[in-house]
Design a protein around this motif. Structure first.
Motif, PDB file in Angstrom:
ATOM      1  N   TYR A 115       1.001  -1.309  -0.102  1.00  0.00           N
ATOM      2  CA  TYR A 115       0.134  -0.147  -0.012  1.00  0.00           C
ATOM      3  C   TYR A 115       0.680   1.428   0.053  1.00  0.00           C
ATOM      4  O   TYR A 115       0.805   2.278  -0.667  1.00  0.00           O
ATOM      5  CB  TYR A 115      -1.147   0.148   1.206  1.00  0.00           C
ATOM      6  CG  TYR A 115      -2.226   1.057   1.088  1.00  0.00           C
ATOM      7  CD1 TYR A 115      -3.254   0.776   0.824  1.00  0.00           C
ATOM      8  CD2 TYR A 115      -1.631   2.377   1.733  1.00  0.00           C
ATOM      9  CE1 TYR A 115      -4.236   1.815   0.690  1.00  0.00           C
ATOM     10  CE2 TYR A 115      -2.802   3.476   1.579  1.00  0.00           C
ATOM     11  CZ  TYR A 115      -3.843   2.992   1.184  1.00  0.00           C
ATOM     12  OH  TYR A 115      -4.904   4.044   1.170  1.00  0.00           O
ATOM     13  N   GLU A 116       1.693   1.162   0.748  1.00  0.00           N
ATOM     14  CA  GLU A 116       2.624   2.514   0.849  1.00  0.00           C
ATOM     15  C   GLU A 116       3.263   2.783  -0.330  1.00  0.00           C
ATOM     16  O   GLU A 116       3.395   4.002  -0.747  1.00  0.00           O
ATOM     17  CB  GLU A 116       3.366   2.282   1.978  1.00  0.00           C
ATOM     18  CG  GLU A 116       4.338   3.776   2.273  1.00  0.00           C
ATOM     19  CD  GLU A 116       5.304   3.754   3.665  1.00  0.00           C
ATOM     20  OE1 GLU A 116       5.744   4.945   3.943  1.00  0.00           O
ATOM     21  OE2 GLU A 116       5.315   2.560   4.415  1.00  0.00           O
ATOM     22  N   GLU A 117       3.969   1.767  -0.873  1.00  0.00           N
ATOM     23  CA  GLU A 117       4.572   2.252  -2.268  1.00  0.00           C
ATOM     24  C   GLU A 117       3.737   2.593  -3.128  1.00  0.00           C
ATOM     25  O   GLU A 117       4.092   3.506  -4.001  1.00  0.00           O
ATOM     26  CB  GLU A 117       5.164   0.796  -2.558  1.00  0.00           C
ATOM     27  CG  GLU A 117       6.192   0.973  -3.915  1.00  0.00           C
ATOM     28  CD  GLU A 117       6.948  -0.393  -4.430  1.00  0.00           C
ATOM     29  OE1 GLU A 117       7.416  -0.227  -5.435  1.00  0.00           O
ATOM     30  OE2 GLU A 117       6.747  -1.211  -3.572  1.00  0.00           O
ATOM     31  N   HIS A 118       2.621   2.044  -3.165  1.00  0.00           N
ATOM     32  CA  HIS A 118       1.511   2.459  -4.339  1.00  0.00           C
ATOM     33  C   HIS A 118       0.895   3.901  -4.111  1.00  0.00           C
ATOM     34  O   HIS A 118       0.642   4.828  -4.870  1.00  0.00           O
ATOM     35  CB  HIS A 118       0.470   1.379  -4.449  1.00  0.00           C
ATOM     36  CG  HIS A 118      -0.474   1.554  -5.555  1.00  0.00           C
ATOM     37  ND1 HIS A 118      -0.019   1.141  -6.945  1.00  0.00           N
ATOM     38  CD2 HIS A 118      -1.726   1.721  -5.629  1.00  0.00           C
ATOM     39  CE1 HIS A 118      -0.954   1.349  -7.812  1.00  0.00           C
ATOM     40  NE2 HIS A 118      -2.018   1.703  -7.160  1.00  0.00           N
ATOM     41  N   PHE A 119       0.508   3.972  -2.646  1.00  0.00           N
ATOM     42  CA  PHE A 119      -0.443   5.230  -2.248  1.00  0.00           C
ATOM     43  C   PHE A 119       0.560   6.347  -1.591  1.00  0.00           C
ATOM     44  O   PHE A 119      -0.322   7.430  -1.510  1.00  0.00           O
ATOM     45  CB  PHE A 119      -1.585   4.830  -1.613  1.00  0.00           C
ATOM     46  CG  PHE A 119      -2.589   3.934  -2.310  1.00  0.00           C
ATOM     47  CD1 PHE A 119      -3.335   4.669  -3.351  1.00  0.00           C
ATOM     48  CD2 PHE A 119      -2.802   2.739  -2.051  1.00  0.00           C
ATOM     49  CE1 PHE A 119      -4.321   4.027  -4.101  1.00  0.00           C
ATOM     50  CE2 PHE A 119      -3.703   2.097  -2.981  1.00  0.00           C
ATOM     51  CZ  PHE A 119      -4.471   2.587  -3.751  1.00  0.00           C
ATOM     52  N   GLY A 120       1.524   5.857  -1.166  1.00  0.00           N
ATOM     53  CA  GLY A 120       2.267   7.033  -0.463  1.00  0.00           C
ATOM     54  C   GLY A 120       2.114   7.239   1.202  1.00  0.00           C
ATOM     55  O   GLY A 120       2.549   8.021   1.920  1.00  0.00           O
ATOM     56  N   TYR A 121       1.325   6.123   1.569  1.00  0.00           N
ATOM     57  CA  TYR A 121       1.017   6.301   3.052  1.00  0.00           C
ATOM     58  C   TYR A 121       1.179   4.801   3.865  1.00  0.00           C
ATOM     59  O   TYR A 121       0.677   3.824   2.787  1.00  0.00           O
ATOM     60  CB  TYR A 121      -0.458   6.602   3.450  1.00  0.00           C
ATOM     61  CG  TYR A 121      -0.762   8.025   2.948  1.00  0.00           C
ATOM     62  CD1 TYR A 121      -0.530   9.237   3.616  1.00  0.00           C
ATOM     63  CD2 TYR A 121      -1.506   8.297   1.308  1.00  0.00           C
ATOM     64  CE1 TYR A 121      -0.910  10.532   3.284  1.00  0.00           C
ATOM     65  CE2 TYR A 121      -1.834   9.544   1.374  1.00  0.00           C
ATOM     66  CZ  TYR A 121      -1.396  10.601   1.891  1.00  0.00           C
ATOM     67  OH  TYR A 121      -1.767  11.874   1.509  1.00  0.00           O
ATOM     68  N   HIS A 176      -6.371  10.310   4.796  1.00  0.00           N
ATOM     69  CA  HIS A 176      -5.455  10.855   3.509  1.00  0.00           C
ATOM     70  C   HIS A 176      -6.244  11.801   2.818  1.00  0.00           C
ATOM     71  O   HIS A 176      -6.918  11.575   1.741  1.00  0.00           O
ATOM     72  CB  HIS A 176      -4.896   9.677   2.867  1.00  0.00           C
ATOM     73  CG  HIS A 176      -4.258   8.652   3.706  1.00  0.00           C
ATOM     74  ND1 HIS A 176      -3.573   8.683   4.859  1.00  0.00           N
ATOM     75  CD2 HIS A 176      -4.306   7.219   3.388  1.00  0.00           C
ATOM     76  CE1 HIS A 176      -3.256   7.621   5.239  1.00  0.00           C
ATOM     77  NE2 HIS A 176      -3.887   6.655   4.626  1.00  0.00           N
TER      78      HIS A 176
END
Length: 200
Positions: A115-121, A176
C-alpha cells in the motif's frame, strides 16, 4: 427498479433493499451465484460494483453503467506472497471469466506490504477482510456482500443511509485528505448529485 435521487420515503435503506438493488447488476448476481465455486477464505464482494450500482439506480441509470471492475477481498495470512494471490486470481478468473468483466481479487492479509509504495501512506496489518472494507477512503462506500448458508450477508459498518444519500466524507481510519479529495472528485464527475463534505 430504479430510484430517483431525493425522493426516498419512509425508513432508511435496509439490507433487503440493498441486496435487491445490487443484484439488479447482472455481474454482481452472477458472481454471488457462483460464490461457492470460488473457495475464498473470508471472501467478500466489495466496493464499486456495489455502491456504484446503487448510485446508478438512484440516478435512473442502468445498474452496470460505467462500472470498470468487480472487486473481491479474501483473507489468507498463511501465504502473503504475490504469487499466491495471483494463483487465487487465476482460479477466480477460471470460474468467472465467461462474465466478460474485469474482476480483481486481493488478499487483505498482504495489503500492508504494497500500500505505501502504491499510495504513499503506511497501512496497518489487517486481521480480516472486514477490516479492509472498514478502510475504504469514503465511509459511505464501505460495503461488502457474501452468500452464507443460502442467504446474502451484508457488511456495512457505517450503515446504508449515507450510501443512498450520496454523502462523501473522509474516513478517519485512513485520513489521507488528498487521496480522499481525488476519489470524491472522480465520483462527483460521474454522479453530480453526490455531496462532498469539507475535510478540513
Amino acid at each position: 427498479m430504479a430510484y430517483a435521487a431525493g425522493v426516498h420515503q419512509g425508513s432508511p435503506p435496509d439490507h433487503r433493499r440493498f441486496l435487491a438493488d445490487i443484484r439488479t447488476n447482472r455481474s454482481n448476481r452472477a458472481i454471488l451465484d457462483a460464490w461457492d465455486a470460488l473457495g475464498l477464505p473470508d471472501g467478500w464482494l466489495v466496493a464499486g460494483c456495489l455502491f456504484q450500482t446503487v448510485w446508478n439506480l438512484v440516478s435512473g441509470r442502468a445498474p452496470e453503467d460505467g462500472i470498470k471492475d468487480y472487486d473481491i477481498f479474501y483473507f489468507d495470512a498463511e501465504d502473503l506472497s504475490a504469487a499466491a494471490e495471483a494463483r487465487v486470481q487465476a482460479r477466480v478468473d477460471g470460474v468467472l471469466g465467461s462474465l466478460g468483466v474485469p474482476i480483481e481479487v486481493k488478499n487483505q492479509a498482504r495489503v500492508h506490504l504494497w500500500y505505501e509504495e502504491h499510495f504513499g501512506y503506511p497501512y496497518q496489518t489487517l486481521a480480516s477482510s472486514a477490516q479492509g472494507i472498514d478502510r475504504f477512503l469514503v465511509p459511505s462506500t464501505c460495503v461488502g456482500v457474501r452468500p452464507v448458508a443460502g442467504r446474502d450477508e451484508v457488511y456495512a459498518p457505517n450503515g446504508l443511509a449515507i450510501l443512498y444519500a450520496g454523502v462523501l466524507t473522509l474516513n478517519p481510519l485512513v485520513p489521507h485528505v488528498q487521496l480522499f479529495r481525488d476519489k470524491a472528485q472522480s465520483y462527483r464527475n460521474r454522479w453530480e448529485w453526490l455531496q462532498v463534505q469539507d475535510t478540513r
